[in-house]
Design an enzyme around this catalytic site. Sequence first.
Site, short mmCIF file in Angstrom:
data_model
loop_
_atom_site.label_atom_id
_atom_site.label_comp_id
_atom_site.label_asym_id
_atom_site.label_seq_id
_atom_site.Cartn_x
_atom_site.Cartn_y
_atom_site.Cartn_z
N ASP A 13 0.81 -1.22 0.00
CA ASP A 13 0.00 0.00 0.00
C ASP A 13 0.84 1.27 0.00
OD1 ASP A 13 -2.17 -1.71 0.14
OD2 ASP A 13 -2.23 -1.65 2.33
N LYS A 16 1.75 2.07 -5.18
CA LYS A 16 2.30 1.51 -6.43
C LYS A 16 1.37 1.78 -7.62
CE LYS A 16 2.36 -2.49 -4.32
NZ LYS A 16 2.10 -2.09 -2.92
N GLY A 40 -4.49 -4.41 -3.77
CA GLY A 40 -5.50 -3.39 -4.06
C GLY A 40 -4.75 -2.13 -4.45
N HIS A 41 -4.75 -1.80 -5.73
CA HIS A 41 -3.96 -0.68 -6.24
C HIS A 41 -4.90 0.44 -6.68
CE1 HIS A 41 -0.32 -3.51 -7.19
NE2 HIS A 41 -0.68 -3.51 -5.92
N THR A 42 -4.79 1.58 -6.01
CA THR A 42 -5.74 2.68 -6.23
C THR A 42 -5.18 3.69 -7.23
OG1 THR A 42 -6.24 2.42 -3.89
CG2 THR A 42 -7.21 4.34 -4.99
N THR A 129 -5.84 -11.69 3.56
CA THR A 129 -6.98 -11.08 2.88
C THR A 129 -8.04 -12.13 2.53
OG1 THR A 129 -5.94 -11.38 0.73
CG2 THR A 129 -5.52 -9.28 1.84
N GLN A 230 2.01 -6.14 -3.12
CA GLN A 230 2.44 -6.22 -1.73
C GLN A 230 3.71 -5.38 -1.55
OE1 GLN A 230 1.51 -9.59 -3.28
NE2 GLN A 230 -0.42 -8.64 -2.75
N THR A 245 3.13 -12.68 2.93
CA THR A 245 2.32 -13.29 1.89
C THR A 245 3.09 -14.49 1.35
OG1 THR A 245 0.95 -12.84 -0.04
CG2 THR A 245 3.15 -11.81 -0.02
N ARG A 309 -10.00 -2.90 6.08
CA ARG A 309 -9.55 -2.92 7.48
C ARG A 309 -8.70 -1.67 7.78
NH1 ARG A 309 -6.39 -8.52 7.65
NH2 ARG A 309 -5.85 -7.80 5.56
N ARG A 311 -5.58 0.36 8.70
CA ARG A 311 -4.16 0.00 8.63
C ARG A 311 -3.46 0.47 9.90
NH1 ARG A 311 -3.79 2.43 2.58
NH2 ARG A 311 -4.67 0.67 1.46
N LYS A 337 2.87 10.16 -0.27
CA LYS A 337 2.07 10.59 0.87
C LYS A 337 2.77 11.48 1.90
CE LYS A 337 -1.61 7.91 1.65
NZ LYS A 337 -2.53 6.82 1.98
N SER A 416 5.36 12.11 -4.68
CA SER A 416 3.91 12.15 -4.89
C SER A 416 3.30 12.96 -3.75
CB SER A 416 3.38 10.72 -4.88
OG SER A 416 1.98 10.71 -4.79
N VAL A 417 2.48 13.96 -4.07
CA VAL A 417 1.97 14.85 -3.02
C VAL A 417 0.45 14.83 -2.92
CG1 VAL A 417 3.98 16.37 -2.96
CG2 VAL A 417 2.14 16.83 -4.60
P1 GDP Z 1 -0.80 0.27 -3.56
O1 GDP Z 1 -1.38 -1.00 -3.09
O2 GDP Z 1 0.67 0.34 -3.32
O3 GDP Z 1 -1.15 0.61 -4.98
O4 GDP Z 1 -1.44 1.42 -2.64
P2 GDP Z 1 -2.99 1.55 -2.23
O5 GDP Z 1 -3.76 2.01 -3.39
O6 GDP Z 1 -3.48 0.33 -1.53
O7 GDP Z 1 -2.90 2.65 -1.09
C1 GDP Z 1 -2.36 3.91 -1.32
C2 GDP Z 1 -3.45 4.96 -1.01
O8 GDP Z 1 -2.86 6.25 -0.93
C3 GDP Z 1 -4.51 5.07 -2.08
O9 GDP Z 1 -5.72 5.44 -1.48
C4 GDP Z 1 -3.99 6.21 -2.97
O10 GDP Z 1 -5.02 6.88 -3.67
C5 GDP Z 1 -3.36 7.11 -1.96
N1 GDP Z 1 -2.19 7.87 -2.41
C6 GDP Z 1 -1.22 7.50 -3.28
N2 GDP Z 1 -0.25 8.45 -3.33
C7 GDP Z 1 -0.64 9.43 -2.48
C8 GDP Z 1 -0.04 10.66 -2.07
O11 GDP Z 1 1.04 11.04 -2.47
N3 GDP Z 1 -0.72 11.40 -1.13
C9 GDP Z 1 -1.92 10.99 -0.62
N4 GDP Z 1 -2.49 11.76 0.30
N5 GDP Z 1 -2.49 9.83 -0.99
C10 GDP Z 1 -1.86 9.06 -1.90
P1 IMO Z 2 -0.89 -4.24 -2.19
O1 IMO Z 2 -0.44 -4.78 -3.51
C1 IMO Z 2 -0.98 -4.64 2.14
C2 IMO Z 2 -1.01 -8.69 3.79
C3 IMO Z 2 -2.27 -9.14 4.49
C4 IMO Z 2 -1.70 -10.12 5.49
C5 IMO Z 2 -0.57 -10.78 4.72
C6 IMO Z 2 -0.94 -12.09 4.07
O2 IMO Z 2 -2.19 -3.54 -2.24
O3 IMO Z 2 0.21 -3.46 -1.55
P2 IMO Z 2 -2.45 -12.85 2.03
O4 IMO Z 2 -3.82 -12.40 1.60
O5 IMO Z 2 -1.41 -12.59 1.02
O6 IMO Z 2 -2.47 -14.24 2.55
O7 IMO Z 2 -2.12 -11.92 3.32
O8 IMO Z 2 -0.20 -9.84 3.71
N1 IMO Z 2 -1.22 -8.21 2.41
C7 IMO Z 2 -1.17 -6.91 2.06
N2 IMO Z 2 -0.99 -5.81 2.81
N3 IMO Z 2 -1.08 -4.53 0.80
C8 IMO Z 2 -1.21 -5.63 0.03
O9 IMO Z 2 -1.17 -5.58 -1.31
C9 IMO Z 2 -1.31 -6.89 0.65
N4 IMO Z 2 -1.48 -8.17 0.21
C10 IMO Z 2 -1.40 -8.94 1.30
O10 IMO Z 2 -2.92 -8.06 5.11
O11 IMO Z 2 -1.13 -9.43 6.57
MG MG Z 3 -2.88 -1.68 -1.77
#
Ligand code: GDP
Ligand code: IMO
Ligand code: MG
Length: 427
Positions: A13, A16, A40-42, A129, A230, A245, A309, A311, A337, A416-417
């Site tokens: 998270d 990416k 979960g990539h946003t 997950t 991850q 994982t 959940r 974080r 962030k 990234s801001v």
């Molecule tokens: P990923 O799994 O690595 O792709 O990250 P996630 O999408 O799970 O979580 C990153 C969260 O931070 C998402 O809600 C993004 O929209 C948000 N985000 C990404 N870059 C920034 C940033 O520079 N600032 C802020 N405030 N939010 C960000």
């Molecule tokens: P992204 O790509 C954050 C964590 C789970 C748990 C452990 C094992 O969005 O960064 P699993 O479902 O793989 O058996 O879970 O890894 N986990 C993540 N935490 N971001 C993820 O993916 C994750 N994928 C798995 O919360 O602790």
């Molecule tokens: Mg994620």
Amino acid sequence: MKVDLLLGLQWGDEGKGKIVDVLAPKYDIIARFQGGPNAGHTIEFDGKKFVLHLIPSGIFDPKTENIIGNGVIIDPYILMGEINGLRAKGIDPAKNMMISKKAHLILPTHRMLDAAYEQSKGKNKIGSTLKGIGPTYTDKVARIGMRTMDMFADDFKKKYVALRQKHMDIAKSYGFDPSTLMLDKMPLQAYEEAWMNAVEELKEIPFIDSEYYINEALAEGKKVLAEGAQGTLLDVDFGSYPFVTSSNTTAAGLCSGLGIAPSKVGRVFGIVKAYCTRVGSGPFPTELFDDDGQKLRDVGHEYGSTTGRPRRCGWLDMPALNYSVMLNGVTDLIITKPDVLNDFDDVKVCTSYKLEDIETKQFQPCNNNAVPVLTNIKGWKSDLGKADEYEELPYAFQEYIRFIEEQTKVKVSIVSVGPDRSETIVR
Ligand code: GDP
Ligand code: IMO
Ligand code: MG
């Protein structure tokens, strides 16, 4: 040409998805190489927000091809849901997406086993997950798994039924009652039917030998970016085992997950959040349980993109970051962030740990008793989102970036801001 790699340096998270989407127009191909729908990539742009689980984050650039590589594991029901969700918003992933024939399938009963294993662990649960990740990779390594190419074989149903039965036997031995299970709000049998329908629907997507496809593309001079899922500290070998994982989330996973030789790896973009977060159980040395931790969670909207959940939040951890830089050979750092820290008087960073009577700069992935030694950095107390160029960023923030660069010996190439595509400063 060489493959550039982008991966997370913490516990996932890191942002990416956002950064891959920003970089996608510079590449011909974006490829996922490990993980599955646990990711979960946003991505946010033009006032719209998308969360991708299996589809690579280059999908919003119509000129970019997106490949789900052999190292990824796929739940057809979840993938079809994602495809249809994008279609409802006017984007058709079938136009620029391909899937490896060698990627393994997550069966509904893999998800059942995930639930059975977690239930049996009680207080020591991993916090999975529950997408079936561990059981599917287990079957892959045990050489009894099913691959996407099996979907096209005459004996698909026969293989499916046999593997399903194995899973049922295991669940029984764990005392797990499948009738209690709900998968995406459906009882197991209904999910299995929906899953089978999704298998048929998914066949419209091209299935390819992605190792040939990508290596031939490189030979033709095309640019490829591999998208990690991850984070490094969740790697099955180097993370906080067993709270990890089940794949290699580090640079090593790229070679096996796409069929890329080490000599063909180019730049390695390591993404690091300006603080740390973690979902699920396991050691987290800089975790905060006070108002600062809650402030990071509230301002940073730190709730899981896949499970919702909350974080766990804490300060940036330099020994952990240096460990990740070392394991991946990071050539460029990307900080995300930092805007979440805009309103903090001081920002703290862990520079070493105290272990009983010694102090160390070595990361302790599995140690619950490492006490972080924190350094204070003066906060910048201004809105980073206002800057378009690096030079416009406040001096105190630039000092903070210099501190990270000095500690890691790696240049910060992108800051990234904000969550939107446009809120990105490339140096
Ligand atoms: P990923 O799994 O690595 O792709 O990250 P996630 O999408 O799970 O979580 C990153 C969260 O931070 C998402 O809600 C993004 O929209 C948000 N985000 C990404 N870059 C920034 C940033 O520079 N600032 C802020 N405030 N939010 C960000
Ligand atoms: P992204 O790509 C954050 C964590 C789970 C748990 C452990 C094992 O969005 O960064 P699993 O479902 O793989 O058996 O879970 O890894 N986990 C993540 N935490 N971001 C993820 O993916 C994750 N994928 C798995 O919360 O602790
Ligand atoms: Mg994620």
